[in-house]
Design a protein around this motif. Structure first.
Motif, PDB file in Angstrom:
ATOM      1  N   GLY A  79      -9.982  88.220-107.556  1.00  0.00           N
ATOM      2  CA  GLY A  79      -9.261  86.963-107.431  1.00  0.00           C
ATOM      3  C   GLY A  79      -9.053  86.320-108.786  1.00  0.00           C
ATOM      4  N   GLN A  80      -8.587  85.084-108.755  1.00  0.00           N
ATOM      5  CA  GLN A  80      -8.251  84.367-109.973  1.00  0.00           C
ATOM      6  C   GLN A  80      -9.505  83.927-110.737  1.00  0.00           C
ATOM      7  N   GLY A  81      -9.430  84.022-112.066  1.00  0.00           N
ATOM      8  CA  GLY A  81     -10.525  83.577-112.903  1.00  0.00           C
ATOM      9  C   GLY A  81     -10.885  82.117-112.708  1.00  0.00           C
ATOM     10  N   PRO A  82      -9.904  81.200-112.654  1.00  0.00           N
ATOM     11  CA  PRO A  82     -10.252  79.791-112.442  1.00  0.00           C
ATOM     12  C   PRO A  82     -10.979  79.539-111.130  1.00  0.00           C
ATOM     13  N   PHE A  83     -10.676  80.312-110.076  1.00  0.00           N
ATOM     14  CA  PHE A  83     -11.414  80.149-108.819  1.00  0.00           C
ATOM     15  C   PHE A  83     -12.873  80.526-109.023  1.00  0.00           C
ATOM     16  N   ALA A  84     -13.110  81.655-109.689  1.00  0.00           N
ATOM     17  CA  ALA A  84     -14.492  82.071-109.949  1.00  0.00           C
ATOM     18  C   ALA A  84     -15.208  81.040-110.797  1.00  0.00           C
ATOM     19  N   LEU A  85     -14.534  80.514-111.807  1.00  0.00           N
ATOM     20  CA  LEU A  85     -15.146  79.523-112.686  1.00  0.00           C
ATOM     21  C   LEU A  85     -15.529  78.271-111.908  1.00  0.00           C
ATOM     22  N   ARG A  86     -14.649  77.830-111.038  1.00  0.00           N
ATOM     23  CA  ARG A  86     -14.891  76.588-110.306  1.00  0.00           C
ATOM     24  C   ARG A  86     -15.962  76.738-109.232  1.00  0.00           C
ATOM     25  N   ASN A  87     -15.939  77.862-108.515  1.00  0.00           N
ATOM     26  CA  ASN A  87     -16.724  77.973-107.290  1.00  0.00           C
ATOM     27  C   ASN A  87     -17.940  78.882-107.376  1.00  0.00           C
ATOM     28  N   LEU A  88     -17.973  79.777-108.356  1.00  0.00           N
ATOM     29  CA  LEU A  88     -19.075  80.732-108.461  1.00  0.00           C
ATOM     30  C   LEU A  88     -19.968  80.469-109.668  1.00  0.00           C
ATOM     31  N   VAL A  89     -19.567  79.504-110.497  1.00  0.00           N
ATOM     32  CA  VAL A  89     -20.327  79.185-111.705  1.00  0.00           C
ATOM     33  C   VAL A  89     -20.835  77.750-111.598  1.00  0.00           C
ATOM     34  N   PRO A  90     -22.140  77.534-111.553  1.00  0.00           N
ATOM     35  CA  PRO A  90     -22.660  76.166-111.494  1.00  0.00           C
ATOM     36  C   PRO A  90     -22.351  75.394-112.776  1.00  0.00           C
ATOM     37  N   PRO A  91     -22.290  74.077-112.701  1.00  0.00           N
ATOM     38  CA  PRO A  91     -22.064  73.268-113.904  1.00  0.00           C
ATOM     39  C   PRO A  91     -23.104  73.550-114.984  1.00  0.00           C
ATOM     40  N   ARG A  92     -22.613  73.621-116.228  1.00  0.00           N
ATOM     41  CA  ARG A  92     -23.458  73.786-117.424  1.00  0.00           C
ATOM     42  C   ARG A  92     -24.380  75.001-117.323  1.00  0.00           C
ATOM     43  N   SER A  93     -23.857  76.095-116.810  1.00  0.00           N
ATOM     44  CA  SER A  93     -24.683  77.301-116.657  1.00  0.00           C
ATOM     45  C   SER A  93     -24.121  78.512-117.398  1.00  0.00           C
ATOM     46  N   LEU A  94     -22.943  78.382-117.952  1.00  0.00           N
ATOM     47  CA  LEU A  94     -22.219  79.541-118.476  1.00  0.00           C
ATOM     48  C   LEU A  94     -22.410  79.659-119.983  1.00  0.00           C
ATOM     49  N   ARG A  95     -22.907  80.791-120.410  1.00  0.00           N
ATOM     50  CA  ARG A  95     -23.124  81.020-121.842  1.00  0.00           C
ATOM     51  C   ARG A  95     -21.841  81.409-122.550  1.00  0.00           C
ATOM     52  N   ARG A  96     -21.022  82.206-121.911  1.00  0.00           N
ATOM     53  CA  ARG A  96     -19.835  82.734-122.610  1.00  0.00           C
ATOM     54  C   ARG A  96     -18.754  83.104-121.610  1.00  0.00           C
ATOM     55  N   VAL A  97     -17.509  82.960-122.044  1.00  0.00           N
ATOM     56  CA  VAL A  97     -16.348  83.474-121.316  1.00  0.00           C
ATOM     57  C   VAL A  97     -15.623  84.445-122.238  1.00  0.00           C
ATOM     58  N   ILE A  98     -15.221  85.580-121.696  1.00  0.00           N
ATOM     59  CA  ILE A  98     -14.495  86.581-122.476  1.00  0.00           C
ATOM     60  C   ILE A  98     -13.137  86.804-121.831  1.00  0.00           C
ATOM     61  N   VAL A  99     -12.090  86.647-122.633  1.00  0.00           N
ATOM     62  CA  VAL A  99     -10.715  86.863-122.168  1.00  0.00           C
ATOM     63  C   VAL A  99     -10.066  87.861-123.120  1.00  0.00           C
ATOM     64  N   ASN A 100      -9.936  89.092-122.680  1.00  0.00           N
ATOM     65  CA  ASN A 100      -9.321  90.141-123.486  1.00  0.00           C
ATOM     66  C   ASN A 100      -7.906  90.417-122.997  1.00  0.00           C
ATOM     67  N   PHE A 101      -6.932  90.229-123.869  1.00  0.00           N
ATOM     68  CA  PHE A 101      -5.538  90.582-123.601  1.00  0.00           C
ATOM     69  C   PHE A 101      -5.014  89.977-122.298  1.00  0.00           C
ATOM     70  N   PRO A 102      -5.058  88.653-122.193  1.00  0.00           N
ATOM     71  CA  PRO A 102      -4.512  88.005-120.991  1.00  0.00           C
ATOM     72  C   PRO A 102      -3.000  88.140-120.946  1.00  0.00           C
ATOM     73  N   ASP A 103      -2.445  88.033-119.747  1.00  0.00           N
ATOM     74  CA  ASP A 103      -0.994  88.059-119.594  1.00  0.00           C
ATOM     75  C   ASP A 103      -0.413  86.885-120.370  1.00  0.00           C
ATOM     76  N   PRO A 104       0.479  87.127-121.350  1.00  0.00           N
ATOM     77  CA  PRO A 104       0.988  86.022-122.178  1.00  0.00           C
ATOM     78  C   PRO A 104       2.105  85.224-121.527  1.00  0.00           C
ATOM     79  N   TRP A 105       2.663  85.720-120.405  1.00  0.00           N
ATOM     80  CA  TRP A 105       3.786  85.036-119.767  1.00  0.00           C
ATOM     81  C   TRP A 105       4.769  84.531-120.838  1.00  0.00           C
ATOM     82  N   PRO A 106       5.444  85.439-121.523  1.00  0.00           N
ATOM     83  CA  PRO A 106       6.225  85.050-122.705  1.00  0.00           C
ATOM     84  C   PRO A 106       7.460  84.206-122.421  1.00  0.00           C
TER      85      PRO A 106
END
Length: 311
Positions: A79-106
């Protein structure tokens, strides 16, 4: 290893609910075939890595890779990354986010679909620990400059432009584009402040159905007009007749969540049931409940009367 939100025992889940233990939490958005994810997990066995990917085929390839290599500190979400960030990650619990070669929607008209916008950076700040960071690697210079400007506009991050780490250039696309002679761009966005607006997880409901009295209609004709939802839309796509009643293929779009699910209208021991089918284990959200309410309203027009409403 695969995260299915509708089947999680607690909502929102904690880190231990997903991984069975506590540890430094890392989110990878768009893990592709999982080769980078596997390398990262083996290099940092103490890390707990949550991956989000919208391609079902990529999720399957990554899942098979992780199983084959015996890697246990990764959980995959389709699913979408923002959904995972909002619903599967508790507040102030995330050490790092890695985004490799995201779709640039040019294309200009598509830029609203880009992940790394000011709103995303603001919301991300509510999930990062103090000093947590986001690592971006891309071959698209215009998107790279765009992301830097959006993060700077938020005022919540310290920005550093660096050479890409070698490990980030061993993804499927990086290897392909390196052979083509493309340039790569890398930045680290470190949290220095937090957005004051809370970003609570979406509310998950246990049920969405109603019981009605009356006779099932011979035919069930539903409007194809999109039903507006707060921040989304629902559409009845198709109605099929079964032995016990009707099945309604329904499309529901909400913020960072899109679901195609079945609604049922069938005879039960207590009357006529109208609600969500458990097929596919959909996540019952406010948008799904609103789609059921719309279905019940249509049944009311056909002469059925609601006796119990759980929508």
């Amino acid at each position: 290893m695969l995260v299915r939100p509708a089947l999680l025992p607690s909502w929102p889940p904690g880190v231990a609910d997903l991984f069975g233990r506590e540890g430094p939490l890392v989110l990878e958005v768009g893990f592709g075939d999982g080769r980078f994810t596997a390398e990262l997990a083996k290099a940092h066995p103490e890390w707990l890595i949550l991956g989000a990917e919208i391609s079902a085929a990529s999720v399957l390839r990554a899942y098979r890779r992780l199983r084959r290599e015996g890697i246990g500190n990764v959980r995959l979400y389709h699913g979408q990354g923002p959904f995972a960030l909002r619903n599967l990650v508790p507040p102030r619990s995330l050490r790092r986010v890695i985004v490799n070669f995201p779709d640039p929607w040019p294309k200009k008209r598509h830029q609203r679909k880009r992940l790394l916008q000011e709103g995303f950076f603001r919301r991300l700040s509510t999930r990062l620990v103090e000093g947590g960071d986001l690592l971006l690697t891309t071959d698209h210079e215009e998107y790279f400059r765009f992301a830097l400007e959006e993060a700077e506009r938020s005022g919540l991050y310290r920005l550093e432009v660096r050479e890409p780490p070698e490990a980030h250039l061993r993804t499927k696309y990086a290897l392909k584009w390196r052979e083509a002679g493309r340039s790569f761009f890398h930045a680290v966005f470190t949290k220095v402040a937090e957005d004051p607006h809370p970003w609570p997880p979406i509310r998950r409901y246990e049920v969405a159905h109603a019981l009605l009295k009356g006779n099932l209609p011979e035919r069930l004709v539903l409007p194809r007009t999109p039903l507006a939802l707060p921040g989304g839309v629902a559409v009845f796509l198709e109605v099929a007749r079964g032995e016990e009643g009707f099945y309604v293929l329904t499309h529901v779009e909400e913020e960072d969540l899109t679901q195609d699910l079945l609604l049922e209208v069938r005879r039960s021991a207590h009357g006529v049931y109208a609600g969500v089918s458990r097929f596919g284990s959909p996540l019952i959200t406010e948008g799904v409940k609103e789609a059921v309410r719309a279905l019940v309203r249509e049944l009311g027009k056909a002469g059925l009367e609601v006796v119990q409403d759980h929508t």
